[in-house]
Design a protein around this motif. Sequence first.
Motif, PDB file in Angstrom:
ATOM      1  N   PHE A   1       2.702  23.225   4.419  1.00 50.44           N
ATOM      2  CA  PHE A   1       3.798  22.812   5.291  1.00 50.44           C
ATOM      3  C   PHE A   1       3.798  23.568   6.621  1.00 50.44           C
ATOM      4  CE2 PHE A   1       5.045  21.724   0.974  1.00 50.44           C
ATOM      5  CZ  PHE A   1       5.291  20.376   1.132  1.00 50.44           C
ATOM      6  N   GLN A   2       2.603  23.872   7.134  1.00 47.60           N
ATOM      7  CA  GLN A   2       2.441  24.490   8.440  1.00 47.60           C
ATOM      8  C   GLN A   2       2.105  23.396   9.444  1.00 47.60           C
ATOM      9  OE1 GLN A   2       2.881  27.832   9.019  1.00 47.60           O
ATOM     10  NE2 GLN A   2       3.492  27.950   6.882  1.00 47.60           N
ATOM     11  N   GLY A   3       2.502  23.561  10.666  1.00 49.09           N
ATOM     12  CA  GLY A   3       2.240  22.563  11.698  1.00 49.09           C
ATOM     13  C   GLY A   3       3.313  21.486  11.692  1.00 49.09           C
ATOM     14  N   SER A   4       3.108  20.458  12.489  1.00 46.92           N
ATOM     15  CA  SER A   4       4.133  19.435  12.576  1.00 46.92           C
ATOM     16  C   SER A   4       3.603  18.021  12.400  1.00 46.92           C
ATOM     17  CB  SER A   4       4.846  19.543  13.926  1.00 46.92           C
ATOM     18  OG  SER A   4       3.907  19.370  14.967  1.00 46.92           O
ATOM     19  N   GLY A   5       2.313  17.828  12.232  1.00 46.01           N
ATOM     20  CA  GLY A   5       1.758  16.495  12.039  1.00 46.01           C
ATOM     21  C   GLY A   5       2.286  15.835  10.782  1.00 46.01           C
ATOM     22  N   TRP A   6       2.328  16.587   9.703  1.00 44.46           N
ATOM     23  CA  TRP A   6       2.836  16.051   8.450  1.00 44.46           C
ATOM     24  C   TRP A   6       4.318  15.715   8.562  1.00 44.46           C
ATOM     25  CZ3 TRP A   6       6.897  18.192   5.856  1.00 44.46           C
ATOM     26  CH2 TRP A   6       7.282  19.471   6.258  1.00 44.46           C
TER      27      TRP A   6
ATOM     28  N   ALA B   1       5.993  14.619  11.216  1.00 44.67           N
ATOM     29  CA  ALA B   1       6.187  13.358  11.934  1.00 44.67           C
ATOM     30  C   ALA B   1       5.965  12.174  10.993  1.00 44.67           C
ATOM     31  CB  ALA B   1       5.246  13.282  13.131  1.00 44.67           C
ATOM     32  N   LEU B   2       4.885  12.201  10.218  1.00 43.78           N
ATOM     33  CA  LEU B   2       4.632  11.124   9.257  1.00 43.78           C
ATOM     34  C   LEU B   2       5.750  11.018   8.232  1.00 43.78           C
ATOM     35  CD1 LEU B   2       0.825  11.473   8.457  1.00 43.78           C
ATOM     36  CD2 LEU B   2       1.953   9.617   9.647  1.00 43.78           C
ATOM     37  N   THR B   3       6.208  12.158   7.740  1.00 46.94           N
ATOM     38  CA  THR B   3       7.242  12.160   6.718  1.00 46.94           C
ATOM     39  C   THR B   3       8.558  11.618   7.260  1.00 46.94           C
ATOM     40  OG1 THR B   3       6.190  14.083   5.694  1.00 46.94           O
ATOM     41  CG2 THR B   3       8.455  13.625   5.061  1.00 46.94           C
ATOM     42  N   ILE B   4       8.942  12.011   8.450  1.00 42.49           N
ATOM     43  CA  ILE B   4      10.216  11.549   9.015  1.00 42.49           C
ATOM     44  C   ILE B   4      10.177  10.048   9.288  1.00 42.49           C
ATOM     45  CG2 ILE B   4      11.688  11.651  11.066  1.00 42.49           C
ATOM     46  CD1 ILE B   4      11.183  14.662  11.118  1.00 42.49           C
ATOM     47  N   ILE B   5       9.093   9.566   9.891  1.00 44.49           N
ATOM     48  CA  ILE B   5       8.993   8.134  10.172  1.00 44.49           C
ATOM     49  C   ILE B   5       8.991   7.334   8.871  1.00 44.49           C
ATOM     50  CG2 ILE B   5       7.496   6.334  11.121  1.00 44.49           C
ATOM     51  CD1 ILE B   5       6.625   8.418  13.224  1.00 44.49           C
ATOM     52  N   GLY B   6       8.199   7.768   7.911  1.00 42.22           N
ATOM     53  CA  GLY B   6       8.172   7.071   6.618  1.00 42.22           C
ATOM     54  C   GLY B   6       9.512   7.110   5.908  1.00 42.22           C
ATOM     55  N   ALA B   7      10.201   8.251   5.968  1.00 38.33           N
ATOM     56  CA  ALA B   7      11.500   8.377   5.296  1.00 38.33           C
ATOM     57  C   ALA B   7      12.552   7.488   5.940  1.00 38.33           C
ATOM     58  CB  ALA B   7      11.956   9.829   5.313  1.00 38.33           C
TER      59      ALA B   7
ATOM     60  N   HIS C   1       5.663   2.020   4.863  1.00 36.72           N
ATOM     61  CA  HIS C   1       6.441   3.202   5.200  1.00 36.72           C
ATOM     62  C   HIS C   1       6.539   4.175   4.028  1.00 36.72           C
ATOM     63  CE1 HIS C   1       9.604   0.729   3.379  1.00 36.72           C
ATOM     64  NE2 HIS C   1       9.294  -0.205   4.278  1.00 36.72           N
ATOM     65  N   THR C   2       6.517   3.661   2.813  1.00 38.28           N
ATOM     66  CA  THR C   2       6.528   4.566   1.656  1.00 38.28           C
ATOM     67  C   THR C   2       5.184   5.275   1.536  1.00 38.28           C
ATOM     68  OG1 THR C   2       8.048   3.048   0.559  1.00 38.28           O
ATOM     69  CG2 THR C   2       7.013   4.715  -0.805  1.00 38.28           C
ATOM     70  N   ILE C   3       4.115   4.559   1.831  1.00 33.12           N
ATOM     71  CA  ILE C   3       2.787   5.177   1.817  1.00 33.12           C
ATOM     72  C   ILE C   3       2.690   6.239   2.912  1.00 33.12           C
ATOM     73  CG2 ILE C   3       0.330   4.715   2.182  1.00 33.12           C
ATOM     74  CD1 ILE C   3       0.847   1.988   0.793  1.00 33.12           C
ATOM     75  N   MET C   4       3.294   5.958   4.075  1.00 29.78           N
ATOM     76  CA  MET C   4       3.312   6.937   5.162  1.00 29.78           C
ATOM     77  C   MET C   4       4.108   8.182   4.759  1.00 29.78           C
ATOM     78  SD  MET C   4       4.660   6.518   9.068  1.00 29.78           S
ATOM     79  CE  MET C   4       3.317   5.540   9.659  1.00 29.78           C
ATOM     80  N   LEU C   5       5.221   7.974   4.088  1.00 28.12           N
ATOM     81  CA  LEU C   5       6.031   9.090   3.593  1.00 28.12           C
ATOM     82  C   LEU C   5       5.226   9.942   2.614  1.00 28.12           C
ATOM     83  CD1 LEU C   5       8.796  10.547   3.162  1.00 28.12           C
ATOM     84  CD2 LEU C   5       9.273   8.827   1.438  1.00 28.12           C
ATOM     85  N   GLY C   6       4.565   9.293   1.682  1.00 28.98           N
ATOM     86  CA  GLY C   6       3.754  10.017   0.706  1.00 28.98           C
ATOM     87  C   GLY C   6       2.591  10.758   1.351  1.00 28.98           C
TER      88      GLY C   6
END
Length: 129
Positions: free
Chosen positions: A60-65, A67-73, A44-49
């Motif tokens: 920071f355009q779009g929303s794919g990044w 989703a990964l950041t929120i789940i990892g965080a 999950h930390t790797i997913m956050l990173g």
Amino acid sequence: METFIKKNQADKQLGLGILIVAIGSVFLLRNAGLDIPRWILSWHTIMLGAGLWMGYRKNFQGSGWLALTIIGAIFTLKHIVIFDFEISKITGALAFIALGLYLMLRPEKKINFQTPQQEKKADFSDLNP
């Protein structure tokens, strides 16, 4: 254009190099006997990173990044304990606050209604024999 491609490739190599050095340093410190928390190199930390890195690369355009950041965080915050207080108790509230801030502060897409659109006329000249 060629300079931009070379600079972009150099940025990718620098970022990947920093990531590999950081991971190697954590492994070295852990093997040297220093008490490094297990969540540092968890999935999950790797997913956050990865989410933050993708966001940075796309300005920071779009929303794919996002989703990964929120789940990892969310999963990373569950494992962090600060002064005997588990952050997982407030993770849901922090996620809603972050989502609300994102919705309020994201750049708006402006549509200009002042310039008239040129009408596209249908061409039926091919249909007549």
